[in-house]
Write an enzyme that holds these catalytic residues in place. Sequence first.
Site, short mmCIF file in Angstrom:
data_model
loop_
_atom_site.label_atom_id
_atom_site.label_comp_id
_atom_site.label_asym_id
_atom_site.label_seq_id
_atom_site.Cartn_x
_atom_site.Cartn_y
_atom_site.Cartn_z
N CYS A 2 -4.15 5.25 9.50
CA CYS A 2 -4.20 4.27 8.41
C CYS A 2 -2.81 4.12 7.77
O CYS A 2 -1.93 4.97 7.93
CB CYS A 2 -5.26 4.64 7.38
N ASP A 28 3.34 0.69 -6.20
CA ASP A 28 2.54 -0.30 -5.46
C ASP A 28 3.46 -1.44 -5.03
O ASP A 28 4.31 -1.90 -5.80
CB ASP A 28 1.39 -0.82 -6.33
N HIS A 44 -6.15 12.66 4.88
CA HIS A 44 -6.92 11.42 4.88
C HIS A 44 -8.34 11.63 4.35
O HIS A 44 -9.11 12.42 4.90
CB HIS A 44 -7.00 10.77 6.26
N ASN A 82 -10.71 2.08 -6.59
CA ASN A 82 -11.67 1.12 -6.07
C ASN A 82 -12.40 1.75 -4.90
O ASN A 82 -11.78 2.39 -4.04
CB ASN A 82 -10.94 -0.15 -5.60
N GLY A 88 -13.84 -3.51 -4.26
CA GLY A 88 -12.61 -4.22 -3.89
C GLY A 88 -11.59 -3.34 -3.20
O GLY A 88 -10.40 -3.63 -3.24
N HIS A 93 -8.06 4.67 2.39
CA HIS A 93 -7.51 6.03 2.18
C HIS A 93 -7.51 6.20 0.66
O HIS A 93 -6.88 5.40 -0.05
CB HIS A 93 -6.10 6.11 2.76
N HIS A 95 -7.09 6.37 -3.04
CA HIS A 95 -5.90 6.20 -3.88
C HIS A 95 -6.31 5.87 -5.30
O HIS A 95 -7.31 5.20 -5.53
CB HIS A 95 -4.97 5.11 -3.32
N HIS A 97 -4.96 4.02 -8.69
CA HIS A 97 -3.97 3.14 -9.30
C HIS A 97 -3.68 3.67 -10.71
O HIS A 97 -4.62 3.97 -11.46
CB HIS A 97 -4.54 1.72 -9.46
#
Length: 118
Positions: A2, A28, A44, A82, A88, A93, A95, A97
């Site tokens: 990925c 980002d 992962h 998410n 969304g 993988h 993460h 934000h």
Amino acid sequence: MCIFCKLVNKEIPSNTILESDEFLAFHDINPKAPVHILVIPKVHIDSFNEVSPQLMAKMTTFIHDVVKEVKIEKSGYRVITNVGENGGQEVGHLHFHILGGARLKWGHFSDADPQGHF
Ligand code: AMP
């Protein structure tokens, strides 16, 4: 492999903010706020659904370190992950934000009736 695993393996470049044995924080590529950082585990994991409480505990400490590093711990920020289609999630993988650097907006998250589900 990925895209975020490739980032961990340095097969594609990232704008790294902080790195530990187990986690990576980077900017980002398509920021939605003046500060928009992604925090990932190097191993992962598909999404928040699969993460262990033990790894989450360590990730929490790492996220604390990241927000101190970019000096937003006092001004405030938002942490979002998410999950899946309705969440969304675009990259499969896990993460988080971290958004900040300005007053963030808050509002309806979908066009569906907020009272509709329960
Ligand atoms: P999500 O929709 O929660 O899966 O978020 C995926 C995020 O990854 C988006 O905000 C993208 O802008 C970001 N992204 C995708 N590829 C990269 C990359 N190579 N470097 C940094 N951010 C990325």
